[in-house]
Design an enzyme around this catalytic site. Structure first.
Site, PDB file in Angstrom:
ATOM      1  N   HIS A  91       7.011  -0.699  -1.473  1.00 40.43           N
ATOM      2  CA  HIS A  91       6.763  -0.865  -0.889  1.00 40.43           C
ATOM      3  C   HIS A  91       5.660  -2.258  -1.024  1.00 40.43           C
ATOM      4  CE1 HIS A  91       4.068   2.074   1.319  1.00 40.43           C
ATOM      5  NE2 HIS A  91       3.138   0.602   1.095  1.00 40.43           N
ATOM      6  N   ASP A 137      10.707   4.675  -3.470  1.00 45.73           N
ATOM      7  CA  ASP A 137       9.055   4.416  -2.960  1.00 45.73           C
ATOM      8  C   ASP A 137       8.546   4.121  -4.260  1.00 45.73           C
ATOM      9  OD1 ASP A 137       7.693   1.981  -2.367  1.00 45.73           O
ATOM     10  OD2 ASP A 137       6.687   3.450  -0.802  1.00 45.73           O
ATOM     11  N   GLN A 227      -3.110   3.056   5.811  1.00 45.87           N
ATOM     12  CA  GLN A 227      -3.150   1.713   5.380  1.00 45.87           C
ATOM     13  C   GLN A 227      -4.092   1.043   4.654  1.00 45.87           C
ATOM     14  OE1 GLN A 227      -1.743   3.427   8.524  1.00 45.87           O
ATOM     15  NE2 GLN A 227       0.313   2.134   7.421  1.00 45.87           N
ATOM     16  N   GLY A 228      -3.063   0.966   2.957  1.00 52.17           N
ATOM     17  CA  GLY A 228      -4.047   0.315   2.143  1.00 52.17           C
ATOM     18  C   GLY A 228      -4.067   0.979   1.070  1.00 52.17           C
ATOM     19  N   ASP A 229      -3.915   2.543   1.267  1.00 53.25           N
ATOM     20  CA  ASP A 229      -4.004   3.470   0.280  1.00 53.25           C
ATOM     21  C   ASP A 229      -2.519   4.054  -0.112  1.00 53.25           C
ATOM     22  OD1 ASP A 229      -6.701   4.812   1.077  1.00 53.25           O
ATOM     23  OD2 ASP A 229      -5.459   5.435   2.504  1.00 53.25           O
ATOM     24  N   SER A 230      -1.213   2.963   0.461  1.00 52.77           N
ATOM     25  CA  SER A 230       0.245   2.932  -0.238  1.00 52.77           C
ATOM     26  C   SER A 230       0.156   2.140  -1.815  1.00 52.77           C
ATOM     27  CB  SER A 230       0.386   1.981   0.233  1.00 52.77           C
ATOM     28  OG  SER A 230       1.082   2.542   1.260  1.00 52.77           O
TER      29      SER A 230
HETATM   30  N1  ARG Z   1       2.276   2.389   4.276  1.00 51.57           N
HETATM   31  C1  ARG Z   1       0.834   2.536   4.211  1.00 51.57           C
HETATM   32  C2  ARG Z   1      -0.177   1.721   3.002  1.00 51.57           C
HETATM   33  O1  ARG Z   1       0.860   0.459   3.088  1.00 51.57           O
HETATM   34  C3  ARG Z   1       0.884   3.767   4.083  1.00 51.57           C
HETATM   35  C4  ARG Z   1       0.806   5.328   4.992  1.00 51.57           C
HETATM   36  C5  ARG Z   1       0.705   6.674   4.607  1.00 51.57           C
HETATM   37  N2  ARG Z   1       0.126   6.832   6.050  1.00 51.57           N
HETATM   38  C6  ARG Z   1       0.045   7.893   5.923  1.00 51.57           C
HETATM   39  N3  ARG Z   1       0.235   8.362   7.546  1.00 51.57           N
HETATM   40  N4  ARG Z   1      -0.184   8.865   5.000  1.00 51.57           N
HETATM   41  O2  ARG Z   1      -0.895   1.400   2.902  1.00 51.57           O
END
Ligand code: ARG
Length: 274
Positions: A91, A137, A227-230
């Protein structure tokens, strides 16, 4: 390892608007019913929403990298898995306008020019990937040079013990330090333990597929990726066991972070590593 929330938050404000736009463009579609927007904790939730991290260094974790877009903004993480290959979340690299992705290795602080930058030449996305919440993913980036950093081995089907409920992990990233907050300037780590499939199914119902995913978090919340860790690594015993994928908010009680279960995809990904 302590779970005390004692990290001093440092805000990255210079390019806040750009960064927010970059994050929005890679934010996954929330599972039905999930609220990924910032909101006040319900009573009983921790008084601080800071994702319980502490500083980390690419000296200790040489294989952790971040991805920047054409504007130079960090939007995801990744893991060096071979000299010129980076594993990340599908993603992170699909679903938007084609972006010019740069891999940044060996740089703890985004405001420095330490380490190496490599351009992404080709992107392999798992053929079954549709969205983070439906699984697969995972993606492999081929970069334009050999990176000097030591790669991290992938967990295999033999590494089931690393996925046992309660097992220790390390998750790394430059993402937001609180739900709805700003990204971190420097690399952080947190240590959410593996969650049982039963507890994760209770949190996410049918959205949680235990073959494709693994969850990690404390029952009381407080320690999570965000967010941003993905795309970044969830590590145990010197192996990549998970990839930051999705979750309901960040660090909330009862809803752990959801990670791509790397061992399920190890053979297909290994074939891409050459
Ligand atoms: N979708 C998020 C990203 O694009 C990562 C989210 C992870 N969330 C969590 N609660 N661990 O960075």
């Amino acid at each position: 390892m302590t779970h005390t929330l004692r990290r001093r938050t440092r805000w990255w404000s210079v390019s806040g608007a750009l960064t927010a736009a970059a994050l929005a463009s890679v934010a996954i579609t929330a599972p039905a019913g999930a609220d990924t927007t910032a909101s006040e904790p319900t009573s009983g939730a921790p008084t601080t929403k800071i994702v319980g991290g502490e500083p980390a260094s690419t000296t200790e974790y040489p294989w952790v990298v971040y991805l920047t877009d054409s504007g130079g903004n960090q939007f995801c993480g990744g893991t060096i898995a071979a000299k010129n290959k980076v594993v990340t979340a599908a993603h992170c690299v699909t679903g938007g306008a084609p972006r010019q992705i740069t891999v940044v290795a060996g740089r703890d602080d985004k405001t420095t020019d330490e380490g190496v930058e490599a351009e992404v030449r080709t992107v392999w996305v798992h053929p079954e990937y549709q969205s983070a919440s439906t699984g697969s993913d995972i993606a492999v980036l081929t970069v334009d040079r050999e990176l000097p950093q030591t790669p991290l081995p992938l967990a295999t089907q033999q590494d089931n013990a690393l996925y046992a409920p309660g097992a220790a992990t390390t998750v790394l990233g430059w993402g937001t330090t609180e739900e709805g907050g700003g990204p971190s300037r420097t690399l952080l780590q947190a240590h959410p333990p593996i969650t049982s499939d039963q507890d994760c199914s209770r949190a996410y119902g049918g959205q949680y597929n235990p073959d494709a995913m693994v969850c990690a978090g404390l029952p009381e919340g407080g320690e999570d990726s965000c967010q941003g860790d993905s795309g970044g690594p969830l590590v145990a015993d010197g192996r990549l066991i998970g990839i930051v994928s999705w979750g309901n908010g960040c660090a909330r009680p009862g809803t752990p972070g959801v990670y791509t279960r790397v061992s399920t995809y190890q053979q297909e990904v290994q074939a891409q590593l050459g």
